[in-house]
Scaffold this active site. Structure first.
Site, PDB file in Angstrom:
ATOM      1  N   HIS A   8     -11.019 -12.098   1.986  1.00  0.00           N
ATOM      2  CA  HIS A   8     -12.010 -13.042   1.443  1.00  0.00           C
ATOM      3  C   HIS A   8     -12.996 -13.457   2.542  1.00  0.00           C
ATOM      4  O   HIS A   8     -14.191 -13.622   2.286  1.00  0.00           O
ATOM      5  CB  HIS A   8     -11.313 -14.299   0.927  1.00  0.00           C
ATOM      6  CG  HIS A   8     -10.298 -14.065  -0.151  1.00  0.00           C
ATOM      7  ND1 HIS A   8      -8.947 -14.197   0.053  1.00  0.00           N
ATOM      8  CD2 HIS A   8     -10.448 -13.701  -1.453  1.00  0.00           C
ATOM      9  CE1 HIS A   8      -8.301 -13.945  -1.070  1.00  0.00           C
ATOM     10  NE2 HIS A   8      -9.182 -13.635  -2.003  1.00  0.00           N
ATOM     11  N   SER A  17      -3.811  -8.880   0.657  1.00  0.00           N
ATOM     12  CA  SER A  17      -3.750  -9.382  -0.717  1.00  0.00           C
ATOM     13  C   SER A  17      -2.949 -10.674  -0.727  1.00  0.00           C
ATOM     14  O   SER A  17      -1.981 -10.807   0.036  1.00  0.00           O
ATOM     15  CB  SER A  17      -3.068  -8.354  -1.627  1.00  0.00           C
ATOM     16  OG  SER A  17      -2.669  -8.975  -2.837  1.00  0.00           O
TER      17      SER A  17
HETATM   18  P1  AMP Z   1      -8.995 -12.549  -5.462  1.00  0.00           P
HETATM   19  O1  AMP Z   1      -8.927 -13.923  -4.859  1.00  0.00           O
HETATM   20  O2  AMP Z   1      -7.793 -11.709  -5.183  1.00  0.00           O
HETATM   21  O3  AMP Z   1      -9.404 -12.589  -6.914  1.00  0.00           O
HETATM   22  O4  AMP Z   1     -10.174 -11.800  -4.716  1.00  0.00           O
HETATM   23  C1  AMP Z   1     -11.449 -12.368  -4.609  1.00  0.00           C
HETATM   24  C2  AMP Z   1     -12.381 -11.336  -4.033  1.00  0.00           C
HETATM   25  O5  AMP Z   1     -11.904 -10.942  -2.744  1.00  0.00           O
HETATM   26  C3  AMP Z   1     -12.462 -10.074  -4.878  1.00  0.00           C
HETATM   27  O6  AMP Z   1     -13.814  -9.621  -4.897  1.00  0.00           O
HETATM   28  C4  AMP Z   1     -11.584  -9.108  -4.126  1.00  0.00           C
HETATM   29  O7  AMP Z   1     -11.943  -7.758  -4.323  1.00  0.00           O
HETATM   30  C5  AMP Z   1     -11.830  -9.534  -2.693  1.00  0.00           C
HETATM   31  N1  AMP Z   1     -10.723  -9.097  -1.842  1.00  0.00           N
HETATM   32  C6  AMP Z   1      -9.397  -9.345  -2.030  1.00  0.00           C
HETATM   33  N2  AMP Z   1      -8.666  -8.719  -1.073  1.00  0.00           N
HETATM   34  C7  AMP Z   1      -9.544  -8.071  -0.276  1.00  0.00           C
HETATM   35  C8  AMP Z   1      -9.422  -7.240   0.886  1.00  0.00           C
HETATM   36  N3  AMP Z   1      -8.235  -6.933   1.407  1.00  0.00           N
HETATM   37  N4  AMP Z   1     -10.550  -6.733   1.439  1.00  0.00           N
HETATM   38  C9  AMP Z   1     -11.775  -7.023   0.902  1.00  0.00           C
HETATM   39  N5  AMP Z   1     -11.953  -7.796  -0.176  1.00  0.00           N
HETATM   40  C10 AMP Z   1     -10.868  -8.312  -0.763  1.00  0.00           C
END
Ligand code: AMP
Length: 282
Positions: free
Chosen positions: A39, A187
């Site tokens: 993020h 993640s």
């Molecule tokens: P989330 O909080 O998991 O819904 O993710 C929010 C945003 O962060 C989304 O656009 C994801 O694709 C991005 N994101 C999550 N993990 C990663 C990562 N390891 N590398 C780059 N972007 C990420």
């Protein structure tokens, strides 16, 4: 500096309108919190390209196909706020579920085709929930730019199609996946892994890389390209692959013959935790 925490739609809307009227470009980073360096990369990119960065933190109930996954999702707003502060974020929009869905939602955004394979096949309603909440966030914040990670490649394709099809006035920026030194994609769900599962998890990216190597070496038969990757996953008894597919990088449709830009994408279970990852080729 600590960002301002905004919890109501009326207030974030008014603040964003003020920013826009003073000619400032707004970058939105939609998240579900439990923030990590992945993020952070999105925020840093937004910080470089925009005058004001808004991060939304909302665990969106309508995109979860399993209630226990929603209930277990890590939530720690105080830590997330400090993290946003370290990345130069001005505004954090963290509404309650009741603020975002005050009454039964009758209107949904459904992106056909692209939503249907890979995760769409195994998580019914997931992308409908994602597209709907992102459309709501775009309408609330009205960002000039919005930042999404390539880690969730199908989500990115769904949002890209939605914004194009519905003429949404926002530019999407894709940010490469941030990984641990051993290759595991960062993640929020990694925290749930037992030490033994954590040791097994890097095999997911290693397997994807094997498939990419096959494609880059000129293997055109998708089944043949997948074979060493599936063998790699099978070496780890902890890993239970849900899917591993070679798909067209734009349409997210599985291909039998590799041509143009493809993506190798996988979803793998470790115990009760489901991880996804992908690699683009080339
Ligand atoms: P989330 O909080 O998991 O819904 O993710 C929010 C945003 O962060 C989304 O656009 C994801 O694709 C991005 N994101 C999550 N993990 C990663 C990562 N390891 N590398 C780059 N972007 C990420």
């Amino acid at each position: 500096m600590k960002p301002d925490l905004i919890t109501t739609i009326a207030e974030i809307r008014a603040l964003c309108l003020d920013l826009k009227q003073s000619g400032r470009k707004i970058g939105l980073v939609p998240t579900m919190g439990a923030l990590h360096a992945g993020h952070g990369a999105l925020m840093d990119r937004a910080r470089c390209e925009c005058d004001a960065v808004v991060v939304s933190i909302f665990v969106n109930p309508i995109q979860f196909d399993r209630k226990e996954d929603y209930d277990r999702y890590a939530r720690n707003l105080a830590v997330d706020l400090a993290f946003c502060g370290q990345h130069g974020v001005e505004l954090v929009f963290a509404p309650s579920p009741g603020e975002m869905y005050p009454h039964v939602q009758h209107t949904f955004v459904e992106v056909t085709g692209i939503s249907e394979k890979l995760c769409g096949e195994f998580r019914p309603g997931h992308f409908r929930g994602v597209a709907t909440v992102v459309a709501k966030l775009f309408n609330i914040v009205q960002p000039d730019y919005a930042y999404f990670g390539e880690k969730d490649i199908q989500q990115l394709a769904v949002i890209r199609t939605m914004t194009a099809d519905l003429n949404m006035p926002v530019s999407l920026i894709a940010v490469p996946t941030v990984r641990e030194p051993d290759g595991l994609a960062l993640s929020s769900r990694n925290e749930r892994l037992t030490p033994e599962q954590r040791r097994a998890a890097p095999a997911i990216y290693a397997a994807l890389q094997l498939a990419r190597d096959m494609v880059l070496q000129g293997v055109r038969d998708a089944k043949a390209a997948k074979q060493p990757a599936l063998a790699k996953l099978a070496e780890e008894p902890q890993l239970r692959p849900e899917y591993l597919e070679v798909v067209n990088a734009e349409t997210m449709q599985p291909v039998s013959e590799v041509s143009g830009r493809v993506c190798v994408a996988a979803a793998v279970w470790l115990g009760t935790t489901r991880l996804i990852d992908n690699v683009l080729c080339p």
